[in-house]
Design an enzyme around this catalytic site. Structure first.
Site, PDB file in Angstrom:
ATOM      1  N   THR A   1      -9.270 -19.813  15.039  1.00 20.93           N
ATOM      2  CA  THR A   1      -9.934 -19.340  16.251  1.00 20.93           C
ATOM      3  C   THR A   1      -9.080 -18.327  17.017  1.00 20.93           C
ATOM      4  OG1 THR A   1     -11.065 -21.468  16.385  1.00 20.93           O
ATOM      5  CG2 THR A   1     -11.058 -20.111  18.374  1.00 20.93           C
TER       6      THR A   1
ATOM      7  N   GLY B   1     -22.846 -21.844   8.706  1.00 20.07           N
ATOM      8  CA  GLY B   1     -23.632 -22.254   7.532  1.00 20.07           C
ATOM      9  C   GLY B   1     -23.167 -21.620   6.239  1.00 20.07           C
ATOM     10  N   LEU B   2     -21.866 -21.245   6.215  1.00 24.13           N
ATOM     11  CA  LEU B   2     -21.270 -20.746   4.966  1.00 24.13           C
ATOM     12  C   LEU B   2     -22.034 -19.575   4.355  1.00 24.13           C
ATOM     13  CD1 LEU B   2     -20.088 -24.150   3.448  1.00 24.13           C
ATOM     14  CD2 LEU B   2     -18.618 -22.282   4.215  1.00 24.13           C
TER      15      LEU B   2
ATOM     16  N   ASN C   1     -10.279 -29.598   9.337  1.00 29.14           N
ATOM     17  CA  ASN C   1     -11.469 -28.780   9.550  1.00 29.14           C
ATOM     18  C   ASN C   1     -11.975 -29.095  10.958  1.00 29.14           C
ATOM     19  OD1 ASN C   1     -13.897 -27.266   9.162  1.00 29.14           O
ATOM     20  ND2 ASN C   1     -13.806 -27.689   6.972  1.00 29.14           N
TER      21      ASN C   1
ATOM     22  N   SER D   1      -9.649 -20.366   6.584  1.00 29.63           N
ATOM     23  CA  SER D   1     -10.948 -20.050   5.989  1.00 29.63           C
ATOM     24  C   SER D   1     -12.040 -19.963   7.052  1.00 29.63           C
ATOM     25  CB  SER D   1     -11.313 -21.132   4.975  1.00 29.63           C
ATOM     26  OG  SER D   1     -12.528 -20.811   4.355  1.00 29.63           O
TER      27      SER D   1
ATOM     28  N   GLY E   1      -5.495 -26.421  13.661  1.00 27.44           N
ATOM     29  CA  GLY E   1      -6.331 -26.948  14.725  1.00 27.44           C
ATOM     30  C   GLY E   1      -5.850 -26.414  16.062  1.00 27.44           C
ATOM     31  N   GLY E   2      -6.386 -25.276  16.477  1.00 30.61           N
ATOM     32  CA  GLY E   2      -6.117 -24.770  17.820  1.00 30.61           C
ATOM     33  C   GLY E   2      -4.789 -24.086  18.028  1.00 30.61           C
TER      34      GLY E   2
ATOM     35  N   CYS F   1     -16.790 -29.070   5.416  1.00 36.98           N
ATOM     36  CA  CYS F   1     -17.583 -28.264   6.341  1.00 36.98           C
ATOM     37  C   CYS F   1     -18.642 -29.154   6.986  1.00 36.98           C
ATOM     38  CB  CYS F   1     -18.262 -27.101   5.634  1.00 36.98           C
ATOM     39  SG  CYS F   1     -19.332 -26.172   6.765  1.00 36.98           S
TER      40      CYS F   1
ATOM     41  N   GLY G   1     -15.377 -19.612   2.769  1.00 39.14           N
ATOM     42  CA  GLY G   1     -15.825 -20.565   1.755  1.00 39.14           C
ATOM     43  C   GLY G   1     -16.826 -19.945   0.794  1.00 39.14           C
TER      44      GLY G   1
END
Lengths: 314, 272
Positions: free
Chosen positions: A267, A73-74, A193, A22, A244-245, A131, A47
């Site tokens: 990412t 900031g979604l 997250n 997401s 995560g990564g 978040c 989100g």
């Protein structure tokens, strides 16, 4: 007939363990020209709140060593426009769509779950209670064990869709939050997250992000995320979706071995939108090399037996 | 459709201690690229830098039988631009593109005015070649710190582009910003024309204001901190106002990087 790569997340069968994370894949349709969305295990939407949001002013991201900080900031189009404008296209493209929902209140999560339960083409709900960048983005639920239980339980009462709370790593003991999720009726948990973090431009003395703080993602966080998945695996019996990564097949396998049944890539998709087939090919060749018949056989298959014997005995 | 190419460096021309033009063998990207589009570039392997950076395509490199690739104009500011500056022929640069909205280039009898500030010259070589091929009369208004940082003047003039310059130290053309000669020319211009601008955002805001004062349209190519180039991350947003509605953020990677200058809410820019 189960295949080599398919995985089961509660009642949800995915054709392979790779899911677009997401906030890292837009609404999916942005990537449809480059990627066959039906070839992914699933995609998680950006989100969504009930209403549209503008998000934070720029700067919204900054690169940090082997990672990036974000405070978007979604920004989003709201759930109704998502259902009207994005979901039909995702259905046509054959995507397995998990919708990430965010609320300021318990009622908002419940309302979102109700609305999405009636929509065609939603495979599961990921509850964003993690978040770090907006006060009202559920983090108040995600940082409290009773809040986590309450939001999962409230959503559980109004939907038969699989529900997957997405956990924050910004707590002392993430495993207890996985446990609270399980007790609340979650079908799975996803973690982690981003890590709350900060960067400063020393020349200008300004924070690098307009929001001052943001969430850290990318290879820099991977070992911490792997540890957290491992801790959760020992705490709960429901499936875990790890992230995560992850940037290559080996990274994904590390999460599977730690106990994740599927993984999300975020990412690394920014760096390489064509990463999916490469990671799948890596996993496939690893399985061939190690004589693993099904990817599910790797889940939690960490071998801790071969540690050197402790020579100082207590 | 964007493609990801491991492009070989054909040449790297250092134009100054900061500026360089790197030529890349990437015919698949170049062949589908329209002026104003960009590529996401990663000059090294590994995680430093982690993210790609956006660069406008500068020139389309041609040979008698086809297209060889493209070049990028870069100014050394950060990690990626330093790596680009240091590239040698034979090195490899990962390039994802072409991406984004291109300029809407005009045909005669309408004239085209290109307005560049510093490294904002970046999208205009390909644009000028396209315009000249259409027979569109093209003028380049080019501002820089000094004469030493005005590049490719012969390249543009040999293709029939008229050049008007301004430098902050007065060493070439007008002293001051490029808006000085631009405003003067707009006051005299009688025919139909479309402006295209690229450079720092304060310059783009000023050029858009000048264009509006003279009733001209101006397409601007903006540069924002960008994570993915594909619309995935929502980092590169810019505030726009469309159809009289309230300002809202749109992603400059897929809604831009080329915008109608009048649609951007310039006053929202971060101070300083």
């Amino acid at each position: 007939m189960p295949g080599k790569l398919d995985v089961q997340i509660g009642g949800l069968r995915l054709k392979n363990p790779l899911i677009a994370a997401s906030g890292c894949f837009g609404y999916g349709v942005e990537y449809a020209e480059a990627v066959d969305l039906s070839s992914l295990g699933g995609i998680v939407s950006k989100g969504l709140f009930l209403e549209p949001r503008e998000g934070h002013p720029p700067e919204r991201i900054v690169e940090t060593p082997s990672g990036m900080l974000n405070a978007i900031g979604l920004q989003g189009i709201g759930v109704r426009r998502f259902i009207a404008e994005k979901l039909p296209e995702l259905r046509t493209l054959g995507a397995t769509t998990i919708v990430n929902i965010c609320g300021s209140t318990l009622d908002e999560y419940v309302e979102l779950a109700r609305i999405l339960s009636d929509a065609e083409g939603v495979a599961a709900l990921e509850l964003n209670i993690s978040c770090p960048n907006v006060k009202e983005g559920g983090i108040t639920f995600g940082c409290s064990l009773t809040g986590t239980f309450d939001v999962v339980n409230a959503v559980r009462r109004v939907t038969t869709l699989p529900i997957i709370p997405k956990l924050t790593p910004n707590v002392t003991d993430v495993a207890s939050f996985a446990r609270a999720s399980q007790e609340g009726g979650a079908d799975a948990v996803s973690l982690v997250n981003t890590f709350l973090a900060m960067a400063i431009d020393v020349e200008t003395r300004r924070p690098a992000l307009s929001n001052i703080v943001g969430g850290l993602s990318g290879p820099a966080i991977r070992p911490i995320a792997v540890r957290m998945v491992y801790e959760c695996r020992r705490a709960v019996s429901i499936p875990i979706i790890g992230m995560g990564g992850i940037a290559c097949g080996r990274d994904a396998i590390e999460f599977l071995l730690a106990g994740a049944s599927a993984v999300q890539i975020g990412t690394a998709n920014f760096v390489d939108p064509f990463i999916w087939q490469k990671v799948l090919a890596d996993i496939d060749s690893y399985m061939t090399r190690h004589g693993v018949a099904r990817v599910a056989d790797l889940v939690g298959a960490l071998d801790t037996s071969a540690r050197e014997k402790e020579w100082i005995s207590s | 459709m964007p493609v990801d190419v491991r492009a070989r460096v054909v040449a790297n021309t250092r134009l100054s201690p900061d500026y360089n033009v790197v030529a890349l063998a990437a015919p698949d990207i170049a062949a589908g690229c329209r002026p104003g589009q960009f590529v996401m570039v990663k000059p090294g392997r590994g995680h430093d830098p982690l993210l790609r950076r956006p660069f406008s395509v500068f020139e389309i490199l041609r040979n008698p039988s086809g297209i060889d690739g493209f070049s990028l104009l870069s100014k050394r500011i950060g990690v990626t631009t330093s790596l680009l500056y240091d590239l040698e022929p034979g090195d490899v640069v990962e390039c994802l593109g072409p991406l984004g909205r291109s300029f809407d280039l005009v045909d005669p009898p309408r004239d085209a005015w290109l307005v560049a500030g510093g490294v904002g010259l970046a999208p205009f070589a390909a644009a000028a070649e396209d315009l000249v091929a259409r027979g569109t009369r093209t003028t380049l208004f080019y501002g820089a710190r000094s004469a030493r940082e005005l590049f490719y003047l012969d390249w543009f003039s040999s293709r029939g582009v008229e050049i008007v310059t301004a430098t902050e130290d007065g060493s070439h053309g007008d002293r001051g910003h490029v808006t000085i000669p631009l405003e003067r020319a707009l006051g005299r211009a009688r025919g139909e024309l479309t402006m295209y601008a690229c450079g720092p955002e304060p310059m783009l805001a000023a050029v858009s204001a000048v264009a509006a004062r003279h009733g001209r349209t101006c397409q601007v190519s903006v540069e924002r901190v960008m994570g993915c180039g594909m619309g995935g991350c929502y980092s590169c947003v810019i505030p726009v106002r469309e159809d009289g509605g309230p300002p809202h953020y749109v992603r400059s990677c897929i809604h831009g990087p080329v915008f109608d200058g009048a649609s951007i809410v310039w006053e929202y820019r971060r101070a300083g």
